[in-house]
Design a protein around this motif. Sequence first.
Motif, PDB file in Angstrom:
ATOM      1  N   GLY A  72       4.108 -18.451  -1.822  1.00  0.00           N
ATOM      2  CA  GLY A  72       5.078 -18.489  -2.911  1.00  0.00           C
ATOM      3  C   GLY A  72       4.550 -17.805  -4.157  1.00  0.00           C
ATOM      4  O   GLY A  72       5.262 -17.032  -4.810  1.00  0.00           O
ATOM      5  N   ARG A  73       3.295 -18.100  -4.497  1.00  0.00           N
ATOM      6  CA  ARG A  73       2.663 -17.469  -5.659  1.00  0.00           C
ATOM      7  C   ARG A  73       2.498 -15.977  -5.437  1.00  0.00           C
ATOM      8  O   ARG A  73       2.733 -15.166  -6.353  1.00  0.00           O
ATOM      9  N   PHE A  74       2.104 -15.599  -4.235  1.00  0.00           N
ATOM     10  CA  PHE A  74       1.929 -14.176  -3.938  1.00  0.00           C
ATOM     11  C   PHE A  74       3.258 -13.437  -4.073  1.00  0.00           C
ATOM     12  O   PHE A  74       3.322 -12.374  -4.704  1.00  0.00           O
ATOM     13  N   ALA A  75       4.312 -13.988  -3.514  1.00  0.00           N
ATOM     14  CA  ALA A  75       5.627 -13.340  -3.590  1.00  0.00           C
ATOM     15  C   ALA A  75       6.094 -13.223  -5.033  1.00  0.00           C
ATOM     16  O   ALA A  75       6.709 -12.216  -5.422  1.00  0.00           O
ATOM     17  N   GLU A  76       5.786 -14.226  -5.840  1.00  0.00           N
ATOM     18  CA  GLU A  76       6.183 -14.189  -7.261  1.00  0.00           C
ATOM     19  C   GLU A  76       5.472 -13.060  -7.991  1.00  0.00           C
ATOM     20  O   GLU A  76       6.063 -12.375  -8.824  1.00  0.00           O
ATOM     21  N   LEU A 129      -3.772 -10.047   0.424  1.00  0.00           N
ATOM     22  CA  LEU A 129      -3.018 -11.241   0.823  1.00  0.00           C
ATOM     23  C   LEU A 129      -3.861 -12.070   1.787  1.00  0.00           C
ATOM     24  O   LEU A 129      -4.024 -13.266   1.618  1.00  0.00           O
ATOM     25  N   GLN A 130      -4.355 -11.424   2.822  1.00  0.00           N
ATOM     26  CA  GLN A 130      -5.201 -11.971   3.891  1.00  0.00           C
ATOM     27  C   GLN A 130      -4.419 -12.741   4.949  1.00  0.00           C
ATOM     28  O   GLN A 130      -4.705 -12.588   6.124  1.00  0.00           O
ATOM     29  N   SER A 131      -3.445 -13.544   4.563  1.00  0.00           N
ATOM     30  CA  SER A 131      -2.570 -14.155   5.567  1.00  0.00           C
ATOM     31  C   SER A 131      -1.239 -14.507   4.926  1.00  0.00           C
ATOM     32  O   SER A 131      -1.193 -14.912   3.764  1.00  0.00           O
ATOM     33  N   GLY A 132      -0.172 -14.347   5.709  1.00  0.00           N
ATOM     34  CA  GLY A 132       1.146 -14.755   5.256  1.00  0.00           C
ATOM     35  C   GLY A 132       1.521 -16.136   5.728  1.00  0.00           C
ATOM     36  O   GLY A 132       2.686 -16.535   5.657  1.00  0.00           O
ATOM     37  N   ALA A 167       6.529   1.237  -7.725  1.00  0.00           N
ATOM     38  CA  ALA A 167       5.112   1.005  -7.449  1.00  0.00           C
ATOM     39  C   ALA A 167       4.804   1.015  -5.961  1.00  0.00           C
ATOM     40  O   ALA A 167       5.554   0.461  -5.147  1.00  0.00           O
ATOM     41  N   PHE A 168       3.690   1.638  -5.625  1.00  0.00           N
ATOM     42  CA  PHE A 168       3.119   1.561  -4.288  1.00  0.00           C
ATOM     43  C   PHE A 168       2.328   0.261  -4.217  1.00  0.00           C
ATOM     44  O   PHE A 168       1.444   0.006  -5.039  1.00  0.00           O
ATOM     45  N   LEU A 169       2.615  -0.560  -3.212  1.00  0.00           N
ATOM     46  CA  LEU A 169       1.918  -1.826  -3.024  1.00  0.00           C
ATOM     47  C   LEU A 169       1.224  -1.817  -1.673  1.00  0.00           C
ATOM     48  O   LEU A 169       1.869  -1.814  -0.621  1.00  0.00           O
ATOM     49  N   GLY A 170      -0.105  -1.778  -1.697  1.00  0.00           N
ATOM     50  CA  GLY A 170      -0.896  -1.882  -0.489  1.00  0.00           C
ATOM     51  C   GLY A 170      -1.423  -3.295  -0.351  1.00  0.00           C
ATOM     52  O   GLY A 170      -1.865  -3.897  -1.340  1.00  0.00           O
ATOM     53  N   ILE A 171      -1.355  -3.844   0.851  1.00  0.00           N
ATOM     54  CA  ILE A 171      -1.676  -5.254   1.082  1.00  0.00           C
ATOM     55  C   ILE A 171      -2.755  -5.383   2.153  1.00  0.00           C
ATOM     56  O   ILE A 171      -2.627  -4.810   3.234  1.00  0.00           O
ATOM     57  N   ASP A 172      -3.817  -6.155   1.863  1.00  0.00           N
ATOM     58  CA  ASP A 172      -4.841  -6.470   2.858  1.00  0.00           C
ATOM     59  C   ASP A 172      -4.421  -7.685   3.674  1.00  0.00           C
ATOM     60  O   ASP A 172      -3.957  -8.687   3.117  1.00  0.00           O
ATOM     61  N   SER A 181      -8.346  -2.709  -6.260  1.00  0.00           N
ATOM     62  CA  SER A 181      -7.936  -3.956  -5.609  1.00  0.00           C
ATOM     63  C   SER A 181      -8.056  -5.076  -6.621  1.00  0.00           C
ATOM     64  O   SER A 181      -9.047  -5.148  -7.350  1.00  0.00           O
ATOM     65  N   ILE A 182      -7.059  -5.948  -6.657  1.00  0.00           N
ATOM     66  CA  ILE A 182      -7.087  -7.058  -7.604  1.00  0.00           C
ATOM     67  C   ILE A 182      -6.472  -8.288  -6.954  1.00  0.00           C
ATOM     68  O   ILE A 182      -5.436  -8.208  -6.297  1.00  0.00           O
ATOM     69  N   GLU A 183      -7.158  -9.425  -7.117  1.00  0.00           N
ATOM     70  CA  GLU A 183      -6.680 -10.678  -6.544  1.00  0.00           C
ATOM     71  C   GLU A 183      -5.325 -11.051  -7.154  1.00  0.00           C
ATOM     72  O   GLU A 183      -5.125 -10.900  -8.368  1.00  0.00           O
TER      73      GLU A 183
END
Length: 305
Positions: free
Chosen positions: A136-140, A118-121, A152-157, A90-92
């Motif tokens: 916006g930063r997360f999507a980038e 992510l924690q919240s959209g 890539a497999f992307l798992g999101i919290d 896991s990485i911020e």
Amino acid sequence: DRTRAFLKVQDGCNYRCSYCTIPDARGASRNIPAAELVGEAEQIAARGVKEIVLTGVNIGDFGRTTGESFLQLVTALDAVEGVERYRISSIEPNLLTDEVIAFCAASEKFVPHFHIPLQSGSDRILRRMRRRYDTGRFAERIARVREAMPDAFLGIDVIVGFPGETEDDFADAYRFLAETIRPAYLHIFPYSVRPGTPAAEFPQQVAPETAAERVARLGRLSAELHAEFCARFTGQVRPVLFESTMRGGRMTGFTDNYIRVAVPYRREWVNRIVPVELGMPASAVPEASGYAGGDEFLTGRILAE
């Protein structure tokens, strides 16, 4: 089953998210030198373990106590002989740098698999959480990963039911996940009060039944997204590291991009990375139904003999 080991590379956290007790319970971000972690990885390799998962509280913050960087760590670990795969647990998102992404994309050992909180959209809720990014930063960052590693497999919290989360906030979060990010998997947590944190004193605590309903909605979305991700690779050949457990005459393992694959059990494939042609999802194979407790997996055909 000796196919995978966990290597703790960092502990503690300097962040002060409004819902979290870790900085108080675990202390400040700290780590041992990269050279010592390389030594631990070498010991793991000597035991015959093929895959190492890098773990910690905030692993992208590696180097606080040694003046090193996470990029320096993964570069050093990549050179360890005998280890065939590394996963980043896991990485911020704000610490997932272009340099780390580029390194992982070029590496033969660091696999295309990222678990990113992510924690919240909802940007409003992210501010209340005191997170260090917005949507916006997360999507980038997600777009950058996919540009470098399309498979890539992307798992999101995701945390659901945070104090003050309205139906509009949840709708924003749902749309962000379903339409903008579309990850391979959602790890969903209903908000839980932690005494002593700022969020515990926030007004407008969300009713448990409301949070549970939102969790269920995101759970259905996660199942849809995961099935969609797996289906993309039907008919492709991917490397699978097989585990030793046998159930129903089958063995399972994971592809580099974290798809669980099942094949008829063969002892000689345990703890080996084997090229496998991915077949149908388990739901399409009657004799495999319920094999992994409902977990999605693909049937496979081993190509190497």
